[in-house]
Design a protein around this motif. Sequence first.
Motif, PDB file in Angstrom:
ATOM      1  N   GLU A 220       0.891  -1.226   0.179  1.00 50.22           N
ATOM      2  CA  GLU A 220       0.137  -0.034   0.081  1.00 50.22           C
ATOM      3  C   GLU A 220       0.864   1.428   0.024  1.00 50.22           C
ATOM      4  O   GLU A 220       0.721   2.104  -0.636  1.00 50.22           O
ATOM      5  N   ALA A 221       1.842   1.292   0.723  1.00 50.21           N
ATOM      6  CA  ALA A 221       2.724   2.307   1.037  1.00 50.21           C
ATOM      7  C   ALA A 221       3.627   2.655  -0.543  1.00 50.21           C
ATOM      8  O   ALA A 221       3.734   3.699  -1.010  1.00 50.21           O
ATOM      9  N   THR A 222       4.010   1.381  -1.087  1.00 50.58           N
ATOM     10  CA  THR A 222       4.484   1.579  -2.527  1.00 50.58           C
ATOM     11  C   THR A 222       3.644   2.057  -3.234  1.00 50.58           C
ATOM     12  O   THR A 222       3.984   2.771  -4.445  1.00 50.58           O
ATOM     13  N   PHE A 223       2.232   1.598  -3.397  1.00 49.73           N
ATOM     14  CA  PHE A 223       1.164   2.292  -4.449  1.00 49.73           C
ATOM     15  C   PHE A 223       0.984   3.629  -4.099  1.00 49.73           C
ATOM     16  O   PHE A 223       1.322   4.253  -5.224  1.00 49.73           O
ATOM     17  N   PHE A 224       1.053   4.103  -2.978  1.00 43.35           N
ATOM     18  CA  PHE A 224       0.856   5.703  -2.846  1.00 43.35           C
ATOM     19  C   PHE A 224       2.203   6.531  -3.392  1.00 43.35           C
ATOM     20  O   PHE A 224       2.102   7.541  -4.063  1.00 43.35           O
ATOM     21  N   ALA A 225       3.437   5.840  -3.108  1.00 43.70           N
ATOM     22  CA  ALA A 225       4.821   6.477  -3.571  1.00 43.70           C
ATOM     23  C   ALA A 225       4.543   6.458  -5.096  1.00 43.70           C
ATOM     24  O   ALA A 225       5.243   7.335  -5.715  1.00 43.70           O
ATOM     25  N   HIS A 226       4.269   5.457  -5.513  1.00 42.39           N
ATOM     26  CA  HIS A 226       4.286   5.457  -7.084  1.00 42.39           C
ATOM     27  C   HIS A 226       3.430   6.155  -7.673  1.00 42.39           C
ATOM     28  O   HIS A 226       3.764   6.856  -8.868  1.00 42.39           O
ATOM     29  N   ILE A 227       2.456   6.445  -7.038  1.00 38.81           N
ATOM     30  CA  ILE A 227       1.247   7.453  -7.675  1.00 38.81           C
ATOM     31  C   ILE A 227       2.037   8.773  -7.825  1.00 38.81           C
ATOM     32  O   ILE A 227       2.028   9.600  -8.787  1.00 38.81           O
ATOM     33  N   GLU A 228       2.655   9.141  -6.615  1.00 36.95           N
ATOM     34  CA  GLU A 228       3.015  10.440  -6.513  1.00 36.95           C
ATOM     35  C   GLU A 228       4.436  10.610  -7.632  1.00 36.95           C
ATOM     36  O   GLU A 228       4.586  11.656  -8.237  1.00 36.95           O
ATOM     37  N   LEU A 229       5.180   9.524  -7.624  1.00 36.52           N
ATOM     38  CA  LEU A 229       6.334   9.501  -8.410  1.00 36.52           C
ATOM     39  C   LEU A 229       5.944   9.755  -9.918  1.00 36.52           C
ATOM     40  O   LEU A 229       6.388  10.486 -10.867  1.00 36.52           O
TER      41      LEU A 229
END
Length: 284
Positions: A220-229
């Motif tokens: 989940e944390a990867t998901f949100f970081a990926h969206i922002e990147l």
Amino acid sequence: MPRIKQETASNAPTRVSPGSARSVLLTLLGEFVHPTHESTWTSTLLYAFHGIGIAEKSARQAIARAAAAGWIENDREGRRASWRLTASADALITEGSRRVRGIRSSVDSWQGEWVVLYISLPETRRADRLRVYRALSWLGFGNPTPGLWICPHADRAEAARKMVEEMGLTGHTIALNAQSLGFGVSERALVAQAWDLQSISSHYDELVKRFGGLRPRSDEATFFAHIELVNELQRLPSIDPGLPVPLLPADWQGTRAANRLNELRARWRDAAHAHWRSVSREHD
């Protein structure tokens, strides 16, 4: 909308501003919907918006405006809504992805050809100047002097023509292909006048610092970081014109930084997409 406990990445990046909701929606559609062309629930989109700090009101406004603009179409099941991409959104996302990839493939053997536009707008059309600036900046044009726009990518001429015609600027535009005659302002000096390379380099440094130190602790944390990147990468064409190597400073770090950011994108992609599918199934 189902309640899902949300986690954040270690040393999480600064959250995007509510004013970026439209940009984030394009990121979600381009990254997660466009590859499969499956529809997505409103609740899934709201979950993603919420996870990166965008309020539900702003998120719903972005979705409504995207529908009004003809990017997405609605399918309803009772009180629930799902969305699918339209042909115009598909074309928009495809072109945006092409422009992002174009930044990373700086031309090593440039033939010295410029696309040159001179656009002179009357006082009655002052409001259009910002629109022209945004549109041409997105296409990789620089503005060395008032009214003059230059681009070292000959293949952007057709896109510039469409922009000029769609904005009704034909009678106010002089369009040329040109090459330097070797006197007057040098091409490197012209580039320095047309683009703020120091600001572009600093922007890359900030992005690498912002995302390079992240260590997401869950999918989940990867998901949100990926969206922002991905959202930041998709904004780059408005910032970095992707200049040919012969026009760049010898110590240019932008290409290396872009490669680093895309390495992170590739590293996080599988986990982020798996989490999107998981959330979509739960909301379904």
